[in-house]
Design a protein around this motif. Structure first.
Motif, short mmCIF file in Angstrom:
data_model
loop_
_atom_site.label_atom_id
_atom_site.label_comp_id
_atom_site.label_asym_id
_atom_site.label_seq_id
_atom_site.Cartn_x
_atom_site.Cartn_y
_atom_site.Cartn_z
N THR A 37 11.11 7.31 1.79
CA THR A 37 10.63 8.45 1.01
C THR A 37 9.89 7.87 -0.18
OG1 THR A 37 12.46 9.88 1.68
CG2 THR A 37 11.30 10.47 -0.34
N LEU A 38 8.69 8.37 -0.41
CA LEU A 38 7.89 7.84 -1.51
C LEU A 38 6.95 8.91 -2.04
CD1 LEU A 38 4.82 7.16 -0.14
CD2 LEU A 38 6.24 5.43 0.94
N GLY A 39 6.45 8.68 -3.23
CA GLY A 39 5.46 9.57 -3.81
C GLY A 39 4.13 9.36 -3.10
N GLY A 40 3.65 10.37 -2.42
CA GLY A 40 2.43 10.24 -1.64
C GLY A 40 1.23 9.82 -2.46
N ALA A 41 1.16 10.25 -3.71
CA ALA A 41 0.03 9.89 -4.56
C ALA A 41 0.03 8.41 -4.92
CB ALA A 41 0.04 10.74 -5.83
N ASP A 42 1.18 7.74 -4.79
CA ASP A 42 1.28 6.33 -5.14
C ASP A 42 0.86 5.42 -4.00
OD1 ASP A 42 2.22 6.99 -7.65
OD2 ASP A 42 4.32 6.92 -7.02
N ALA A 43 0.69 5.97 -2.81
CA ALA A 43 0.29 5.16 -1.66
C ALA A 43 -1.21 4.92 -1.69
CB ALA A 43 0.67 5.88 -0.36
N THR A 44 -1.65 3.88 -0.99
CA THR A 44 -3.07 3.55 -0.88
C THR A 44 -3.44 3.50 0.59
OG1 THR A 44 -2.90 2.20 -2.86
CG2 THR A 44 -4.84 1.87 -1.49
N PRO A 45 -4.23 4.44 1.09
CA PRO A 45 -4.74 5.62 0.40
C PRO A 45 -3.60 6.62 0.17
CG PRO A 45 -5.35 5.72 2.70
CD PRO A 45 -4.66 4.39 2.49
N PRO A 46 -3.81 7.56 -0.75
CA PRO A 46 -2.76 8.56 -1.02
C PRO A 46 -2.40 9.34 0.24
CG PRO A 46 -4.46 8.64 -2.71
CD PRO A 46 -4.97 7.73 -1.61
N LEU A 47 -1.14 9.72 0.33
CA LEU A 47 -0.65 10.50 1.47
C LEU A 47 -0.32 11.91 1.01
CD1 LEU A 47 1.81 7.87 3.01
CD2 LEU A 47 -0.45 8.52 3.89
N ALA A 48 -0.73 12.89 1.78
CA ALA A 48 -0.40 14.28 1.47
C ALA A 48 1.11 14.46 1.62
CB ALA A 48 -1.13 15.22 2.42
N PRO A 49 1.70 15.37 0.86
CA PRO A 49 3.14 15.61 1.03
C PRO A 49 3.45 15.97 2.48
CG PRO A 49 2.34 16.69 -0.95
CD PRO A 49 1.12 16.19 -0.21
N GLY A 50 4.58 15.46 2.96
CA GLY A 50 5.02 15.74 4.33
C GLY A 50 5.37 14.47 5.06
N ARG A 51 5.51 14.59 6.36
CA ARG A 51 5.92 13.47 7.20
C ARG A 51 4.70 12.77 7.78
NH1 ARG A 51 9.15 13.63 12.83
NH2 ARG A 51 9.79 11.46 12.85
N HIS A 52 4.77 11.45 7.76
CA HIS A 52 3.70 10.62 8.32
C HIS A 52 4.36 9.51 9.14
CE1 HIS A 52 0.74 12.37 5.50
NE2 HIS A 52 1.78 12.40 4.67
N LEU A 53 3.92 9.34 10.36
CA LEU A 53 4.39 8.22 11.18
C LEU A 53 3.30 7.15 11.16
CD1 LEU A 53 6.02 9.97 14.27
CD2 LEU A 53 7.15 8.87 12.32
N LEU A 54 3.60 6.03 10.55
CA LEU A 54 2.66 4.93 10.44
C LEU A 54 3.17 3.76 11.28
CD1 LEU A 54 2.10 5.06 6.56
CD2 LEU A 54 0.83 6.25 8.35
N ASP A 64 0.82 -1.21 0.00
CA ASP A 64 0.00 0.00 0.00
C ASP A 64 0.86 1.26 0.00
OD1 ASP A 64 -2.35 -1.42 -0.10
OD2 ASP A 64 -2.86 -1.13 2.02
N LEU A 65 2.11 1.14 0.44
CA LEU A 65 3.04 2.28 0.38
C LEU A 65 3.73 2.38 -0.98
CD1 LEU A 65 4.68 2.07 3.91
CD2 LEU A 65 2.89 3.65 3.12
N GLY A 66 3.53 1.38 -1.83
CA GLY A 66 4.10 1.42 -3.17
C GLY A 66 5.18 0.40 -3.46
N LEU A 67 5.60 -0.39 -2.47
CA LEU A 67 6.58 -1.43 -2.76
C LEU A 67 5.93 -2.51 -3.59
CD1 LEU A 67 7.68 -0.05 -0.05
CD2 LEU A 67 9.01 -2.13 0.18
N ARG A 68 6.68 -3.09 -4.51
CA ARG A 68 6.17 -4.14 -5.39
C ARG A 68 6.93 -5.43 -5.10
NH1 ARG A 68 2.52 -1.43 -5.20
NH2 ARG A 68 2.05 0.28 -6.58
N PHE A 69 6.27 -6.33 -4.38
CA PHE A 69 6.91 -7.56 -3.95
C PHE A 69 6.71 -8.68 -4.96
CE2 PHE A 69 6.32 -5.43 0.13
CZ PHE A 69 7.57 -5.61 0.68
N THR A 70 7.72 -9.54 -5.04
CA THR A 70 7.59 -10.80 -5.75
C THR A 70 7.80 -11.91 -4.72
OG1 THR A 70 9.94 -10.80 -6.33
CG2 THR A 70 8.41 -9.90 -7.95
#
Length: 109
Positions: free
Chosen positions: A74-91, A28-34
């Motif tokens: 560091t990742l493109g916020g729009a690529d996350a699910t759900p999208p993340l606004a630019p800035g810092r997020h502690l998940l 959901d953060l954008g990593l693509r696993f195999t």
């Protein structure tokens, strides 16, 4: 911080008792696993980051479990699910690890 030296991280391995939940969290953060398996080893997941570093998720065992760890990405916020606004997020991932996200407007920033 001191001056950078010629060392960079190339591999991060997380052992999880909640393997599928962790895979979904990081996807959901954008990593693509195999899915991978080496010889008779356990089936696990691997994703390659933009700089070539590899993140692997392995099933935990009594002698191998990743405890407290803080991971920064560091990742493109729009690529996350759900999208993340630019800035810092502690998940928090499904195993309780803190994931410090720096979401950018561009996926390659």
């Amino acid at each position: 911080m001191s001056d950078p030296i010629g060392i960079r991280a190339t591999l991060i391995v997380l052992y999880s008792p909640r393997l599928e939940e962790c895979r979904r969290f990081y996807e959901d953060l954008g990593l693509r696993f195999t899915s991978e398996q080496r010889g008779r080893g356990p089936r696990h997941y691997a994703a390659t980051l933009a700089d070539g570093a590899v993140v692997e998720l392995y099933p935990a065992r009594p002698d191998r479990e990743t405890g407290a760890l803080r991971l920064g990405l560091t990742l493109g916020g729009a690529d996350a699910t759900p999208p993340l606004a630019p800035g810092r997020h502690l998940l928090t991932d499904p195993d309780g690890r803190t994931v410090d996200i720096h979401a950018t407007e561009r996926p390659d920033a």
